[in-house]
Design a protein around this motif. Structure first.
Motif, short mmCIF file in Angstrom:
data_model
loop_
_atom_site.label_atom_id
_atom_site.label_comp_id
_atom_site.label_asym_id
_atom_site.label_seq_id
_atom_site.Cartn_x
_atom_site.Cartn_y
_atom_site.Cartn_z
N VAL A 14 -27.71 7.89 84.67
CA VAL A 14 -27.60 6.55 84.09
C VAL A 14 -26.20 5.98 84.34
CG1 VAL A 14 -27.55 5.26 81.91
CG2 VAL A 14 -29.39 6.90 82.36
N SER A 15 -25.17 6.80 84.15
CA SER A 15 -23.81 6.31 84.34
C SER A 15 -23.55 5.92 85.80
CB SER A 15 -22.78 7.34 83.87
OG SER A 15 -22.71 8.45 84.74
N LEU A 16 -24.12 6.66 86.74
CA LEU A 16 -23.96 6.31 88.15
C LEU A 16 -24.63 4.98 88.46
CD1 LEU A 16 -23.05 6.98 91.03
CD2 LEU A 16 -25.18 8.26 91.32
N LEU A 17 -25.83 4.78 87.93
CA LEU A 17 -26.53 3.52 88.17
C LEU A 17 -25.80 2.35 87.52
CD1 LEU A 17 -30.24 4.67 87.72
CD2 LEU A 17 -28.98 4.26 89.84
N LEU A 18 -25.29 2.54 86.31
CA LEU A 18 -24.50 1.49 85.66
C LEU A 18 -23.26 1.16 86.48
CD1 LEU A 18 -24.61 2.54 81.89
CD2 LEU A 18 -25.67 0.52 82.93
N LEU A 19 -22.62 2.18 86.99
CA LEU A 19 -21.41 1.97 87.79
C LEU A 19 -21.73 1.21 89.08
CD1 LEU A 19 -18.37 2.62 87.88
CD2 LEU A 19 -18.96 4.72 89.10
N LEU A 20 -22.77 1.65 89.77
CA LEU A 20 -23.09 1.04 91.07
C LEU A 20 -23.69 -0.36 90.97
CD1 LEU A 20 -24.65 4.06 93.00
CD2 LEU A 20 -22.39 3.04 93.32
N PHE A 21 -24.56 -0.56 89.99
CA PHE A 21 -25.34 -1.80 89.97
C PHE A 21 -24.90 -2.82 88.93
CE2 PHE A 21 -28.29 1.37 91.83
CZ PHE A 21 -28.33 0.82 93.10
N ILE A 22 -24.02 -2.44 88.02
CA ILE A 22 -23.52 -3.40 87.04
C ILE A 22 -22.01 -3.53 87.12
CG2 ILE A 22 -23.30 -3.94 84.58
CD1 ILE A 22 -26.10 -2.73 84.21
N ALA A 23 -21.31 -2.41 86.96
CA ALA A 23 -19.85 -2.47 86.88
C ALA A 23 -19.21 -2.89 88.20
CB ALA A 23 -19.30 -1.11 86.44
N MET A 24 -19.65 -2.33 89.31
CA MET A 24 -19.05 -2.68 90.60
C MET A 24 -19.28 -4.15 90.98
SD MET A 24 -17.42 0.01 91.55
CE MET A 24 -17.17 0.06 93.30
N PRO A 25 -20.50 -4.67 90.82
CA PRO A 25 -20.66 -6.10 91.10
C PRO A 25 -19.79 -6.98 90.18
CG PRO A 25 -22.79 -5.05 91.12
CD PRO A 25 -21.80 -4.03 90.63
N LEU A 26 -19.67 -6.59 88.91
CA LEU A 26 -18.80 -7.35 88.01
C LEU A 26 -17.36 -7.37 88.51
CD1 LEU A 26 -20.04 -6.31 84.44
CD2 LEU A 26 -20.14 -8.59 85.45
N LYS A 27 -16.92 -6.24 89.03
CA LYS A 27 -15.54 -6.16 89.51
C LYS A 27 -15.34 -6.96 90.79
CE LYS A 27 -11.93 -3.03 91.02
NZ LYS A 27 -11.50 -1.66 91.22
N TYR A 28 -16.20 -6.77 91.76
CA TYR A 28 -15.95 -7.35 93.08
C TYR A 28 -16.51 -8.75 93.27
CZ TYR A 28 -14.05 -2.88 94.31
OH TYR A 28 -13.26 -1.76 94.35
N ILE A 29 -17.49 -9.14 92.49
CA ILE A 29 -18.04 -10.50 92.63
C ILE A 29 -17.41 -11.44 91.61
CG2 ILE A 29 -20.13 -11.91 92.49
CD1 ILE A 29 -21.68 -9.42 93.51
N TRP A 30 -17.29 -10.97 90.36
CA TRP A 30 -16.77 -11.84 89.30
C TRP A 30 -15.37 -11.47 88.84
CZ3 TRP A 30 -22.04 -10.39 89.17
CH2 TRP A 30 -22.91 -11.44 89.47
N ASP A 31 -14.71 -10.59 89.57
CA ASP A 31 -13.32 -10.22 89.31
C ASP A 31 -13.10 -9.77 87.86
OD1 ASP A 31 -10.72 -9.78 90.19
OD2 ASP A 31 -10.05 -11.74 89.47
N SER A 32 -13.98 -8.89 87.39
CA SER A 32 -13.89 -8.38 86.02
C SER A 32 -13.91 -6.85 86.06
CB SER A 32 -15.06 -8.91 85.19
OG SER A 32 -15.01 -8.40 83.88
N PRO A 33 -12.74 -6.20 86.14
CA PRO A 33 -12.68 -4.74 86.32
C PRO A 33 -12.88 -3.91 85.04
CG PRO A 33 -10.49 -5.63 86.28
CD PRO A 33 -11.43 -6.81 86.22
N TYR A 34 -13.04 -4.55 83.90
CA TYR A 34 -13.12 -3.82 82.63
C TYR A 34 -14.24 -2.78 82.62
CZ TYR A 34 -13.63 -2.87 77.67
OH TYR A 34 -13.75 -2.25 76.46
N MET A 35 -15.43 -3.17 83.06
CA MET A 35 -16.57 -2.24 83.03
C MET A 35 -16.36 -1.05 83.96
SD MET A 35 -19.09 -2.91 80.95
CE MET A 35 -20.55 -2.22 81.66
N VAL A 36 -15.72 -1.27 85.10
CA VAL A 36 -15.47 -0.16 86.02
C VAL A 36 -14.56 0.87 85.36
CG1 VAL A 36 -14.38 0.49 88.21
CG2 VAL A 36 -15.88 -1.48 88.12
#
Length: 93
Positions: A14-36
């Motif tokens: 679950v943590s890998l999927l959250l990292l790959l499909f939610i946190a990484m897009p938030l960081k690189y698309i919306w410039d929000s690194p908090y979740m990563v």
């Protein structure tokens, strides 16, 4: 110990999927690194726990080195730990 490994496998997946499909897009698309930062730390701890538990239950389940290798490789493939956990459930039932 096997049940603890199964729980860890599920949480690690679950943590890998959250990292790959939610946190990484938030960081690189919306410039929000908090979740990563948060999910990445949790994933790292769960990944280490998964590998440690795999080595600890190797003898208990009489796994060969080849099986242990595939169990460890499953931790870096998305959905891999879910497949491994399902096989383990069948094996111990």
């Amino acid at each position: 110990m096997v049940n603890l490994f199964r729980i860890t496998a599920f949480l690690e997946g679950v943590s890998l999927l959250l990292l790959l499909f939610i946190a990484m897009p938030l960081k690189y698309i919306w410039d929000s690194p908090y979740m990563v930062q948060k999910v990445g730390m949790a994933h790292g701890i769960l990944f280490i726990a998964y590998i440690v538990f795999a080595f600890l239950i190797k003898n208990e389940l009489k796994w060969s080195n080849k099986t242990l290798f595939f169990v460890c490789i499953a931790s870096i493939i998305p959905f891999g730990t879910f497949v491994m956990e399902k096989k383990l459930k069948r094996e111990i039932s």
